[in-house]
Design a protein around this motif. Sequence first.
Motif, short mmCIF file in Angstrom:
data_model
loop_
_atom_site.label_atom_id
_atom_site.label_comp_id
_atom_site.label_asym_id
_atom_site.label_seq_id
_atom_site.Cartn_x
_atom_site.Cartn_y
_atom_site.Cartn_z
N THR A 124 55.44 55.70 48.34
CA THR A 124 54.06 55.94 47.73
C THR A 124 53.74 55.20 46.51
O THR A 124 52.72 55.07 45.99
N ARG A 134 51.70 58.65 52.76
CA ARG A 134 51.27 59.90 51.79
C ARG A 134 51.30 61.18 52.66
O ARG A 134 51.94 62.25 52.40
N ALA A 138 53.56 64.36 52.34
CA ALA A 138 53.16 65.93 52.24
C ALA A 138 53.69 66.77 53.58
O ALA A 138 54.03 67.77 53.01
N ILE A 154 48.25 66.06 47.98
CA ILE A 154 48.15 64.87 48.54
C ILE A 154 47.19 65.05 49.71
O ILE A 154 46.24 64.01 50.02
N GLU A 157 43.66 64.74 48.68
CA GLU A 157 43.26 63.37 48.51
C GLU A 157 42.96 62.56 49.67
O GLU A 157 42.08 61.88 49.56
#
Length: 302
Positions: A124, A134, A138, A154, A157
């Motif tokens: 990342t 990502r 997570a 995460i 987003e």
Amino acid sequence: MSKLARFLLPSGIALVALLSAPPSPPLHLGDRPLLPRPGLLRTLFRAQLDLVADYFWILTINHVGTATTPKAHRDIYYYADLTTDLAPRFAKVYTFAGITIPIHLGREQYANTEESTRLLTKGTTHLPDNADIRFQLAYNLMFFERRYHDAGVIIEELSKAPGAPSWYSALATRLFAQSGDFDTSLALAITLRDSAEDEQTREYYARRVDEIHQEQVLRGVDAAIERYRVREGKLPDTLDAVVAAGDLKTLPADPLGGRFFIGEDGRSYSTASKFRLELIHDEKTETGDRVVPKPRVPTDKP
């Protein structure tokens, strides 16, 4: 290609093979495989660095195919780490190795999770816009490290990206609630409810708001049950006993309109919900739904 280049290329590949010590099992220095330093490889093979990175990527894949022990799976990390030192934007290495490095030991115990998370975190850093890396990070934070809030950040987003799965937002609210960050979870759920473009989605997040409120109440009831257990040396049979003992001032109302009860596992549940608003790790039915324990049976009944 010049004569010098034609000579150096096969010689360079042979040297890489020698330095990497690929015999099976690989040579080890302490608890890690003996591998060349990235700086040395950059110096020796500056013009062929991508080729060298591909070579170590092949070694990484080979070790994935032969690994059968926790130690062998941990070795995958070192090969993948070296590969991504040489080619930091080699996205496939992060996800492929990140998934395969952890190994299940049984009873929901895993080895090498720190190495997996370290590699994905590195990914990342070099590829901050890569959604696959990502999301896998997570996942590690959720299921291996129980860092629910960090995982929720995460996923939230990722949920904002065009074309992101609709369930990302729901997962983010669940993660924030699981971490005890009810304010963030509630704010996100309310925003999703109020911005919904169709009635079905609006109703879904309206219920999620109530589920978050319910989980807040249940956490408080759980704490009261635990106070009773510590003092009395046993679990209460009913919530009425918890109220009578003064650990709960009164039996709270269920935001979803159900009735609270104490399950066989000593936690509180509601008749209005199939499961608590938390991640489900191992208590699953064949359909994937958590089994809500039956109410406790009074121990003093005739």
